[in-house]
Design an enzyme around this catalytic site. Sequence first.
Site, PDB file in Angstrom:
ATOM      1  N   ASP A 102       0.817   5.357  -6.725  1.00 24.11           N
ATOM      2  CA  ASP A 102       1.404   5.673  -7.273  1.00 24.11           C
ATOM      3  C   ASP A 102       0.846   7.570  -7.928  1.00 24.11           C
ATOM      4  O   ASP A 102      -0.063   7.379  -7.794  1.00 24.11           O
ATOM      5  CB  ASP A 102       1.841   5.607  -8.898  1.00 24.11           C
ATOM      6  CG  ASP A 102       2.680   5.993  -9.164  1.00 24.11           C
ATOM      7  OD1 ASP A 102       3.829   6.849  -9.220  1.00 24.11           O
ATOM      8  OD2 ASP A 102       2.721   5.069 -10.704  1.00 24.11           O
ATOM      9  N   HIS A 134       2.709  13.797  -1.275  1.00 21.27           N
ATOM     10  CA  HIS A 134       3.062  12.013  -0.259  1.00 21.27           C
ATOM     11  C   HIS A 134       2.604  12.860   1.571  1.00 21.27           C
ATOM     12  O   HIS A 134       1.650  11.798   1.388  1.00 21.27           O
ATOM     13  CB  HIS A 134       3.961  11.979   0.074  1.00 21.27           C
ATOM     14  CG  HIS A 134       5.115  12.230  -1.460  1.00 21.27           C
ATOM     15  ND1 HIS A 134       4.806  11.143  -1.439  1.00 21.27           N
ATOM     16  CD2 HIS A 134       6.222  12.119  -1.644  1.00 21.27           C
ATOM     17  CE1 HIS A 134       5.871  10.782  -2.782  1.00 21.27           C
ATOM     18  NE2 HIS A 134       6.561  12.025  -2.916  1.00 21.27           N
ATOM     19  N   LEU A 147      -7.600  -6.878  10.866  1.00 17.63           N
ATOM     20  CA  LEU A 147      -6.988  -6.681   9.131  1.00 17.63           C
ATOM     21  C   LEU A 147      -5.012  -7.082   9.677  1.00 17.63           C
ATOM     22  O   LEU A 147      -4.947  -6.566  10.058  1.00 17.63           O
ATOM     23  CB  LEU A 147      -6.954  -4.706   8.974  1.00 17.63           C
ATOM     24  CG  LEU A 147      -6.289  -4.861   6.999  1.00 17.63           C
ATOM     25  CD1 LEU A 147      -7.103  -5.353   5.935  1.00 17.63           C
ATOM     26  CD2 LEU A 147      -6.022  -3.656   7.522  1.00 17.63           C
TER      27      LEU A 147
END
Length: 231
Positions: A8, A25, A119
């Site tokens: 956020d 962003h 991962l």
Amino acid sequence: MHVGIIMDGNGRWATKRGLARLIGHKRGATQVKKIVKCCPGFGVDTLTLYAFSTENWKRAAHEVEGLMKLFRGYLSNNLVELHEKNVCVRFLGDPSPLSADILKLMENLRTLTAHNTGLNLNVAINYGGRDELVRATKAMASKVSSGEIALEEIDEDSFAAHLDTKGQNDPDLIIRTAGEMRLSNFMTWQSAYSEFAFIKESWPDFTPQVFDAVLQNFHNRTRQFGAVVAR
Ligand code: FPP
């Protein structure tokens, strides 16, 4: 260890600097690359990133289109590197409203990296915890009505196997950046016993150093899972 992150504060980070929200962003996408890279060294074997929620479609059309453009860029530009780094990429959420080219890029990345073991990277796109629960419920209900499974076979394990995260451990820790203290429809089922870290830094300022400090703090906590443990 499984870590979920609610990324956020991109918009606020940009606005504070007199920049367009999309620049925030974009910077956020750069942080994604850095954080993915440092996970194996930090003992994180599964990372779930909340990239776009079922509610994010309500944003201005140009912001939604800008985010989709960023996803396109990330999915195509990082395919080779993610594969080389042994990352297994999966997607959480309902893909149906996404555009055909994005779906194709997602599928390419998913199949190319499916057997990687370094991962597990879950990217949540058009993801909502409630939507995931409704989709899982429908899938199970349809199996019951067709006789594939019996009503009595529905339990927590069989239900979890119908979620987007099937086969994966629940998140040990959920981090939300930028100061808000809520889950915003992220991993509603899976977060039942997660620890939470709500931190003030915005996602574009979430460096590997900040991540490391949050993980150190997590490792100092005692988790009880409903039991009583000696302190
Ligand atoms: C929340 O910040 C962030 C998002 C809705 C988008 C997250 C997307 C990225 C980090 C970019 C790329 C991701 C990937 C996986 C390549 P906000 O816009 O709600 O911030 P605000 O609350 O300050 O407005």
